[in-house]
Design a protein around this motif. Structure first.
Motif, short mmCIF file in Angstrom:
data_model
loop_
_atom_site.label_atom_id
_atom_site.label_comp_id
_atom_site.label_asym_id
_atom_site.label_seq_id
_atom_site.Cartn_x
_atom_site.Cartn_y
_atom_site.Cartn_z
N TYR A 34 -2.42 26.44 34.21
CA TYR A 34 -2.88 25.16 33.62
C TYR A 34 -3.76 24.40 34.60
O TYR A 34 -4.84 23.90 34.23
CB TYR A 34 -1.65 24.36 33.22
CG TYR A 34 -1.85 22.89 33.00
CD1 TYR A 34 -2.75 22.40 32.04
CD2 TYR A 34 -1.12 21.96 33.73
CE1 TYR A 34 -2.91 21.04 31.83
CE2 TYR A 34 -1.27 20.60 33.52
CZ TYR A 34 -2.16 20.15 32.58
OH TYR A 34 -2.31 18.81 32.38
N GLN A 35 -3.36 24.32 35.84
CA GLN A 35 -4.14 23.60 36.84
C GLN A 35 -5.48 24.31 37.10
O GLN A 35 -6.50 23.65 37.32
CB GLN A 35 -3.35 23.46 38.14
CG GLN A 35 -2.12 22.58 38.03
CD GLN A 35 -2.45 21.14 37.73
OE1 GLN A 35 -3.43 20.60 38.25
NE2 GLN A 35 -1.66 20.50 36.88
N ASP B 183 -10.05 23.31 30.09
CA ASP B 183 -9.61 23.57 28.72
C ASP B 183 -8.72 22.45 28.18
O ASP B 183 -8.54 22.34 26.97
CB ASP B 183 -8.87 24.90 28.64
CG ASP B 183 -9.77 26.09 28.94
OD1 ASP B 183 -10.99 25.98 28.72
OD2 ASP B 183 -9.25 27.12 29.41
N ALA B 184 -8.15 21.65 29.08
CA ALA B 184 -7.32 20.52 28.67
C ALA B 184 -8.16 19.28 28.35
O ALA B 184 -7.60 18.23 28.01
CB ALA B 184 -6.30 20.19 29.75
N LEU B 185 -9.48 19.40 28.46
CA LEU B 185 -10.40 18.29 28.19
C LEU B 185 -11.33 18.73 27.06
O LEU B 185 -12.50 19.04 27.29
CB LEU B 185 -11.20 17.93 29.44
CG LEU B 185 -10.39 17.57 30.69
CD1 LEU B 185 -11.32 17.41 31.88
CD2 LEU B 185 -9.58 16.30 30.46
N TRP C 57 -6.74 15.42 43.18
CA TRP C 57 -8.04 15.61 43.82
C TRP C 57 -8.60 17.01 43.57
O TRP C 57 -9.82 17.20 43.55
CB TRP C 57 -7.95 15.35 45.33
CG TRP C 57 -7.13 16.33 46.12
CD1 TRP C 57 -5.80 16.25 46.40
CD2 TRP C 57 -7.59 17.54 46.74
NE1 TRP C 57 -5.40 17.33 47.15
CE2 TRP C 57 -6.48 18.14 47.37
CE3 TRP C 57 -8.83 18.18 46.81
CZ2 TRP C 57 -6.57 19.33 48.08
CZ3 TRP C 57 -8.92 19.38 47.51
CH2 TRP C 57 -7.80 19.94 48.14
N GLN C 58 -7.73 17.99 43.32
CA GLN C 58 -8.22 19.35 43.14
C GLN C 58 -8.77 19.60 41.74
O GLN C 58 -9.64 20.47 41.56
CB GLN C 58 -7.11 20.35 43.47
CG GLN C 58 -6.81 20.43 44.96
CD GLN C 58 -5.48 21.09 45.27
OE1 GLN C 58 -4.42 20.54 44.99
NE2 GLN C 58 -5.53 22.28 45.83
N THR C 59 -8.28 18.91 40.74
CA THR C 59 -8.77 19.12 39.37
C THR C 59 -9.75 18.05 38.90
O THR C 59 -10.45 18.27 37.91
CB THR C 59 -7.59 19.19 38.37
OG1 THR C 59 -6.81 17.99 38.49
CG2 THR C 59 -6.72 20.40 38.64
N ARG D 293 -1.78 20.98 25.91
CA ARG D 293 -1.56 22.11 25.00
C ARG D 293 -2.82 22.98 24.86
O ARG D 293 -2.73 24.21 24.75
CB ARG D 293 -1.11 21.58 23.64
CG ARG D 293 -0.80 22.67 22.61
CD ARG D 293 -0.37 22.05 21.28
NE ARG D 293 0.91 21.38 21.39
CZ ARG D 293 2.09 21.99 21.24
NH1 ARG D 293 2.14 23.29 20.98
NH2 ARG D 293 3.21 21.30 21.34
N ASP D 294 -3.98 22.35 24.85
CA ASP D 294 -5.22 23.10 24.64
C ASP D 294 -5.49 24.10 25.76
O ASP D 294 -6.20 25.09 25.55
CB ASP D 294 -6.41 22.13 24.53
CG ASP D 294 -6.49 21.46 23.17
OD1 ASP D 294 -5.50 21.55 22.41
OD2 ASP D 294 -7.52 20.85 22.87
#
Length: 231
Positions: free
Chosen positions: A96-97, A102-104, A133-135, A37-38
């Motif tokens: 998102y990906q 921002d999701a951390l 592997w990409q994120t 969500r973040d």
């Protein structure tokens, strides 16, 4: 991911209890607070964000992310996602990906200190994560101090094998020169704990850092808590 050539066998000479020599940690929900969500809230319509982040995964974000964790490329996964859910949601999934940092939002409270204390006690400290592997590089780029505290990490998307299957735990044992009966694994997902136990690892479902310390103590690992300012 740590270069396997840089990994050294665990030195157990300073371990106060010889039974447990190594501790292995999952990443999201254990070391890193992961919040989809973040990464998207405030950037897309709220009703769409709520649908994406619903517990039943009605927009398939988590289901398709599992494919990335298993080693598939984003472009390939995105094509299938677009076919199932359409252009609007596919665009949000890509966003998102591409903005995964921002999701951390933070580290899980108390976990950086726990890693320090394990090192001070002479134990090996390792990572074992289901992550694309990409994120994955985002995690260590945002929190380099965690990378410095891990002796090595296995990433599912790089290895193209994933928890809870036995092969990824066995790879960790082999690559890091560990023995299951002398190693402990923490993960926040029950099926991953079961998978670890099936290959002989001590394993606990993670809730918070304090409970992890109690779980370790139940195996004879008593840690001294040294304030970070004293280092």
């Amino acid at each position: 991911m740590t270069d396997p050539t840089d990994i050294k066998p665990t030195d157990t000479s300073t371990i106060t209890d010889p039974t447990i020599t190594d501790v292995i940690f999952d990443f999201c929900g254990v070391l890193f607070d992961w919040q989809c969500r973040d990464a998207i809230e405030g950037r897309f319509p709220q009703d769409v964000v709520d649908r994406i982040c619903s517990d039943d995964d009605e927009c398939g974000f988590y289901r398709y992310e599992d494919r990335l964790d298993a080693g598939e490329d984003l472009d390939d996964v995105l094509a299938d996602y677009r076919e199932e859910f359409g252009d609007e949601l596919a665009g949000i999934f890509r966003y998102y990906q591409e903005h995964y940092e921002d999701a951390l939002p933070r580290l899980i409270p108390g976990m950086e200190q726990l890693l320090h204390d394990l090192h001070d006690a002479g134990l090996g400290v390792w990572g074992l994560t289901n992550w694309g592997w990409q994120t994955f590089p985002t995690a260590f780029a945002k929190f380099p101090r965690i990378k410095a505290l891990l002796d090595g990490t296995i990433v599912s998307g790089i290895e193209k094998m994933h928890k809870p299957n036995a092969d990824i735990y066995e790879l960790a044992m082999s690559r890091f020169h560990l023995t299951p009966e002398r190693s402990v694994f923490f993960d926040d997902t029950a099926k991953n704990i079961t998978g670890a136990q099936r290959v002989g690892l001590h394993a606990f479902q993670f809730t918070d850092a304090d409970q992890a310390r109690k779980d370790l103590a139940s195996l004879g690992v008593t840690l001294q808590h040294r304030d970070a300012a004293a280092r």
